[in-house]
Scaffold this active site. Structure first.
Site, PDB file in Angstrom:
ATOM      1  N   GLU A   1     -32.712   2.304 -10.938  1.00  0.00           N
ATOM      2  CA  GLU A   1     -31.708   1.500 -11.647  1.00  0.00           C
ATOM      3  C   GLU A   1     -30.694   2.381 -12.374  1.00  0.00           C
ATOM      4  O   GLU A   1     -29.492   2.129 -12.330  1.00  0.00           O
ATOM      5  CB  GLU A   1     -32.390   0.547 -12.634  1.00  0.00           C
ATOM      6  CG  GLU A   1     -33.229  -0.529 -11.981  1.00  0.00           C
ATOM      7  CD  GLU A   1     -32.426  -1.539 -11.174  1.00  0.00           C
ATOM      8  OE1 GLU A   1     -31.203  -1.673 -11.383  1.00  0.00           O
ATOM      9  OE2 GLU A   1     -33.044  -2.193 -10.313  1.00  0.00           O
TER      10      GLU A   1
ATOM     11  N   ASN B   1     -26.759   2.618 -11.349  1.00  0.00           N
ATOM     12  CA  ASN B   1     -25.700   2.336 -12.323  1.00  0.00           C
ATOM     13  C   ASN B   1     -24.676   3.456 -12.375  1.00  0.00           C
ATOM     14  O   ASN B   1     -23.471   3.200 -12.442  1.00  0.00           O
ATOM     15  CB  ASN B   1     -26.291   2.105 -13.712  1.00  0.00           C
ATOM     16  CG  ASN B   1     -26.854   0.718 -13.897  1.00  0.00           C
ATOM     17  OD1 ASN B   1     -26.729  -0.150 -13.039  1.00  0.00           O
ATOM     18  ND2 ASN B   1     -27.514   0.507 -15.023  1.00  0.00           N
TER      19      ASN B   1
ATOM     20  N   ARG C   1     -24.519  -8.065  -7.773  1.00  0.00           N
ATOM     21  CA  ARG C   1     -25.371  -7.323  -8.694  1.00  0.00           C
ATOM     22  C   ARG C   1     -26.001  -8.327  -9.648  1.00  0.00           C
ATOM     23  O   ARG C   1     -25.349  -9.247 -10.119  1.00  0.00           O
ATOM     24  CB  ARG C   1     -24.556  -6.283  -9.483  1.00  0.00           C
ATOM     25  CG  ARG C   1     -23.733  -5.316  -8.636  1.00  0.00           C
ATOM     26  CD  ARG C   1     -24.523  -4.560  -7.613  1.00  0.00           C
ATOM     27  NE  ARG C   1     -25.606  -3.821  -8.221  1.00  0.00           N
ATOM     28  CZ  ARG C   1     -26.593  -3.272  -7.526  1.00  0.00           C
ATOM     29  NH1 ARG C   1     -26.641  -3.379  -6.231  1.00  0.00           N
ATOM     30  NH2 ARG C   1     -27.542  -2.614  -8.143  1.00  0.00           N
TER      31      ARG C   1
END
Length: 164
Positions: free
Chosen positions: A46, A50, A121
């Site tokens: 994650e 990002n 997302r």
């Protein structure tokens, strides 16, 4: 005993899997549980994702086919740095980018908030990091990038203590 490792790689979607596997391999000598490994890999995934899609806006590989215009698929090659430090049974992970940064970290950390809804997302990245790690801190400055710092104590599974 303290042990460290650091990797720096191009901010492209193919390297997200590399980053999570590298961190998992780094902690493997502590014999983490499968659940601990899965938590660590998810949190790293994650944070790196990002950096790539929000920090550098490298969108290739993260949208449904045909949803991301060709001229926006790779707009900034950038680098992502992942540093891990093991101190006994405590793992510290720092994921750093020098991308566009964030104006409002608190808003970005709210569950379901996303700046890329066109890529479908979920806006759950920070929530997953927070849930799977023991500690999460995010520092960001517009135009300077973002640093995500996470920690997890390994070997805390109830089977170790003989608890149910």
């Amino acid at each position: 005993m303290k042990n460290e490792m650091e990797i720096i790689f191009d901010a492209v979607s193919d390297n997200e899997a590399f980053a999570r596997v590298a961190v998992a391999a780094f902690v493997s000598n502590l014999n983490p549980t499968l659940e601990e490994l899965a938590d660590i890999k998810t949190a790293v995934s994650e944070a790196v994702t990002n950096s790539i899609i929000h920090g550098y806006e490298n969108l290739y590989g993260y949208g449904r086919p045909g949803r991301c215009p060709a001229d926006q698929k790779k707009t900034n090659p950038g680098k992502v740095q992942v540093k891990c430090v093991l101190e006994g049974d405590l793992l510290h992970i720092r994921v750093t980018d020098r991308g566009k940064g964030m104006d409002n970290v608190e808003q970005a950390m709210e569950p379901l908030f996303t700046t890329k809804p066109e890529l479908e997302r979920s806006g759950m990245g920070f929530a997953f990091m927070e849930a799977f790690m023991d500690d999460l801190e995010v520092e960001s400055s517009p135009g300077k990038g973002t640093v995500v710092s996470m920690s997890k104590k390994l070997g805390t599974g109830s089977w170790i203590e003989g608890e149910e």
